[in-house]
Write a protein that holds these residues in place. Structure first.
Motif, PDB file in Angstrom:
ATOM      1  N   UNK A  10       0.822  -1.215   0.000  1.00 13.11           N
ATOM      2  CA  UNK A  10       0.000   0.000   0.000  1.00 13.11           C
ATOM      3  C   UNK A  10       0.855   1.264   0.000  1.00 13.11           C
ATOM      4  N   UNK A  11       2.105   1.155   0.494  1.00 12.48           N
ATOM      5  CA  UNK A  11       3.005   2.307   0.541  1.00 12.48           C
ATOM      6  C   UNK A  11       4.014   2.307  -0.607  1.00 12.48           C
ATOM      7  N   UNK A  12       3.732   1.521  -1.662  1.00 17.51           N
ATOM      8  CA  UNK A  12       4.595   1.527  -2.831  1.00 17.51           C
ATOM      9  C   UNK A  12       5.687   0.470  -2.822  1.00 17.51           C
ATOM     10  N   UNK A  13       5.649  -0.448  -1.853  1.00 16.12           N
ATOM     11  CA  UNK A  13       6.657  -1.501  -1.779  1.00 16.12           C
ATOM     12  C   UNK A  13       6.565  -2.454  -2.953  1.00 16.12           C
ATOM     13  N   UNK A  14       7.720  -2.910  -3.430  1.00 13.46           N
ATOM     14  CA  UNK A  14       7.747  -3.856  -4.548  1.00 13.46           C
ATOM     15  C   UNK A  14       8.257  -5.232  -4.132  1.00 13.46           C
ATOM     16  N   UNK A  15       9.060  -5.289  -3.065  1.00 16.35           N
ATOM     17  CA  UNK A  15       9.470  -6.590  -2.547  1.00 16.35           C
ATOM     18  C   UNK A  15       9.906  -6.460  -1.095  1.00 16.35           C
ATOM     19  N   UNK A  16       9.770  -7.587  -0.388  1.00 20.17           N
ATOM     20  CA  UNK A  16      10.085  -7.654   1.028  1.00 20.17           C
ATOM     21  C   UNK A  16      11.000  -8.852   1.235  1.00 20.17           C
ATOM     22  N   UNK A  17      12.080  -8.643   1.988  1.00 15.42           N
ATOM     23  CA  UNK A  17      12.980  -9.739   2.348  1.00 15.42           C
ATOM     24  C   UNK A  17      12.907  -9.938   3.856  1.00 15.42           C
ATOM     25  N   UNK A  18      12.818 -11.193   4.286  1.00 15.34           N
ATOM     26  CA  UNK A  18      12.790 -11.505   5.721  1.00 15.34           C
ATOM     27  C   UNK A  18      13.920 -12.487   6.009  1.00 15.34           C
ATOM     28  N   UNK A  19      14.712 -12.201   7.037  1.00 16.84           N
ATOM     29  CA  UNK A  19      15.817 -13.076   7.400  1.00 16.84           C
ATOM     30  C   UNK A  19      15.308 -14.329   8.109  1.00 16.84           C
ATOM     31  N   UNK A  20      15.858 -15.477   7.699  1.00 23.31           N
ATOM     32  CA  UNK A  20      15.559 -16.733   8.403  1.00 23.31           C
ATOM     33  C   UNK A  20      16.844 -17.280   9.039  1.00 23.31           C
ATOM     34  N   UNK A  21      17.876 -16.433   9.133  1.00 21.31           N
ATOM     35  CA  UNK A  21      19.162 -16.877   9.681  1.00 21.31           C
ATOM     36  C   UNK A  21      19.179 -16.801  11.199  1.00 21.31           C
ATOM     37  N   UNK A  22      20.024 -17.617  11.802  1.00 22.92           N
ATOM     38  CA  UNK A  22      20.174 -17.632  13.259  1.00 22.92           C
ATOM     39  C   UNK A  22      21.649 -17.687  13.621  1.00 22.92           C
ATOM     40  N   UNK A  23      21.962 -17.187  14.820  1.00 24.71           N
ATOM     41  CA  UNK A  23      23.264 -17.436  15.434  1.00 24.71           C
ATOM     42  C   UNK A  23      22.970 -18.374  16.599  1.00 24.71           C
ATOM     43  N   UNK A  24      23.293 -19.635  16.412  1.00 25.39           N
ATOM     44  CA  UNK A  24      22.905 -20.637  17.411  1.00 25.39           C
ATOM     45  C   UNK A  24      21.391 -20.658  17.520  1.00 25.39           C
TER      46      UNK A  24
END
Length: 198
Positions: free
Chosen positions: A77-91
């Motif tokens: 709705x605010x003009x976003x074209x893509x979203x990335x979400x981290x699935x990484x962990x440290x331990x």
């Protein structure tokens, strides 16, 4: 995505505007295209990855899907074209972070608003795209925050003018992992420095 960049409004320059952009994101960052017909399957796949092997986490998984879908809808709705979400962990600690990419057809307002709302604004040069504006904010939620969030959130924005247009490309990184915020801000900078036009 291509149309979102190209439709930013041509100026009188001799060169055509770029048709797209590219970014290099860390392994473990999951991409969700922000088109209403395109985000359902990626969000489901993301939830399956995050909750892999946790058969007893049905309610948590459902809430996760709901939260990511709300984030995708708000971004779109605010003009976003893509979203990335981290699935990484440290331990056992998930590296909670995300990146929202937005194209603003008339970006001057965004750049001025960014300057007015933050105490830490820096003019930077990104290697492949040139001058940009970087804004870094850290927000501590009120104790009565309606979302229930009690964790400080660090947000880093990079605003870059799209060549030969009036548009601005905005990279908005965020993390609620306060103990690793400084390291993640460095990571966000590395991703922003990979930005290039196509």
């Amino acid at each position: 995505m291509t149309d979102a960049v190209a439709d930013g409004g041509r100026t009188d320059g001799e060169n055509a505007p770029p048709s797209d952009y590219g970014l290099v994101v860390p392994d473990g960052w999951f991409r969700i295209p922000l088109e209403p017909d395109g985000w359902k399957a990626p969000i489901r796949a993301l939830a399956d990855r995050v909750f892999e092997g946790q058969d007893d986490a049905v309610l948590l998984k459902r809430e996760f899907v709901k939260a990511v879908r709300a984030r995708a809808e708000e971004g779109y709705e605010n003009g976003g074209v893509e979203l990335y979400i981290s699935t990484t962990s440290i331990g056992p600690v998930p590296l909670s972070s995300s990146l929202l990419v937005t194209v603003a057809p008339d970006g001057e307002g965004i750049r001025l608003a960014a300057r007015g709302r933050s105490q830490e604004i820096t003019d930077v040069v990104l290697p492949f795209v040139g001058p940009a504006t970087m804004r870094c904010t850290r927000t501590v939620p009120d104790t009565d925050d309606s979302t229930g969030n009690q964790l400080p959130v660090t947000v880093v924005d990079y605003a870059v003018k799209v060549p030969n247009t009036q548009a601005v490309l905005l990279l908005t990184f965020s993390t609620s992992l306060d103990m690793f915020a400084d390291a993640l801000v460095d990571l966000f900078e590395a991703v922003a420095k990979s930005l290039h036009w196509k």
